[in-house]
Design a protein around this motif. Structure first.
Motif, PDB file in Angstrom:
ATOM      1  N   TRP A  65      75.905 -37.979  71.985  1.00  0.00           N
ATOM      2  CA  TRP A  65      75.760 -37.142  70.816  1.00  0.00           C
ATOM      3  C   TRP A  65      75.268 -35.745  71.214  1.00  0.00           C
ATOM      4  N   GLY A 121      79.165 -43.616  66.877  1.00  0.00           N
ATOM      5  CA  GLY A 121      78.328 -42.454  66.623  1.00  0.00           C
ATOM      6  C   GLY A 121      77.696 -42.452  65.247  1.00  0.00           C
ATOM      7  N   THR A 122      77.500 -43.618  64.660  1.00  0.00           N
ATOM      8  CA  THR A 122      76.922 -43.722  63.330  1.00  0.00           C
ATOM      9  C   THR A 122      76.117 -45.010  63.221  1.00  0.00           C
ATOM     10  N   TYR A 177      76.212 -47.473  67.125  1.00  0.00           N
ATOM     11  CA  TYR A 177      75.982 -46.050  67.375  1.00  0.00           C
ATOM     12  C   TYR A 177      76.699 -45.600  68.641  1.00  0.00           C
ATOM     13  N   ALA A 230      77.988 -32.986  70.592  1.00  0.00           N
ATOM     14  CA  ALA A 230      77.721 -32.517  69.223  1.00  0.00           C
ATOM     15  C   ALA A 230      78.116 -31.066  69.061  1.00  0.00           C
TER      16      ALA A 230
END
Length: 249
Positions: A245, A92-93, A88, A249
């Motif tokens: 994030w 970012g996942t 992550y 974002a």
């Protein structure tokens, strides 16, 4: 071991906390500071202390642990616990992305605990493997190949092994360390701009830090010192990943 006659000495716990702080600074830079900036270079420069110093402590830990299997299992468990936070933070996942029952993305990438585990296994094989020296070389090579899925790939495996093999010979130990580090820094020659990876030379601070500041003593035996890095590692990656994030974002 460090030189106990040094005026400024650090025990193992103190040194670990210093390099953990350096790692935190390094990861803040990866998340929020452009690598090509002066600030980014400085933060990453000091961040280079962490991986090799932790490899040194793996080599030491192998010598003093009462149970290598439990040591390896502990590293393995926290490698798995760190998988989601590391991926992550990096991408970012989640490590596995499923859509409509189908896996559309898979990230077999692990943090430095994974590479340190492989380094421990390399030492274990070299020290206790009941096979020929040639097969041990093949085994270490295999562990280096597996390490490409981790942070500090190949180099932390070799740091662990060489720091153990030459543990009684400081001159040979640090010459081997610097030889591996030169290879690690080769990407500087192919960088554009040329100085963007110059921070890698921070690795050369590690022999100075250990040889002249580490007094060879463990420090307090309280459990918090043993477990802090294991818990802090996934926790800070998850925190920084979430913060990035929210910011971008």
């Amino acid at each position: 071991m460090g030189l106990t006659t040094s005026r400024f000495t650090l025990n193992r716990n103190q040194l670990k906390y210093i390099v953990i702080a350096a790692m935190f600074i390094d990861h803040i830079a990866w998340a929020f500071v452009p690598t090509a900036s002066l600030l980014g270079q400085v933060m990453h420069f000091f961040g280079r202390l962490t991986g090799p110093t932790m490899a040194y402590f793996i080599a030491e830990g192998y010598r003093y642990t009462r149970n290598v299997k439990k040591y390896a299992v502990r590293l393995g468990i926290f490698t798995l616990l760190s998988w989601i936070p590391f991926v992550y933070f990096e991408y970012g996942t989640l490590p596995v992305v499923v859509r409509n029952g189908t896996i559309i993305a898979f990230y077999p990438r692990f943090g430095v605990l994974y590479t340190l585990l492989l380094g421990l296994l390399a030492i274990w094989l070299w020290d206790q493997g009941k096979c020929s020296r040639e097969l041990k070389f093949v085994g270490v090579l295999g562990l280096c190949v597996l390490s490409i899925f981790g942070d500090w790939p190949i180099f932390d495996v070799l740091y662990c092994l060489l720091l153990y093999i030459y543990r009684e010979n400081p001159k040979a130990k640090w010459m081997a360390f610097c030889g591996i580090t030169v290879l690690c820094c080769m990407d500087i020659l192919f960088s554009k701009p040329w100085w963007v990876n110059l921070f890698q030379i921070g690795i050369f601070l590690v022999p100075l830090l250990i040889q002249f500041c580490y007094n060879g003593e463990s420090g307090s035996k309280k459990p918090v010192h043993k477990w802090f890095f294991y818990v802090f590692y996934p926790a800070h990656l998850l925190l920084l990943g979430l913060l990035r994030w929210m910011v971008f974002a």
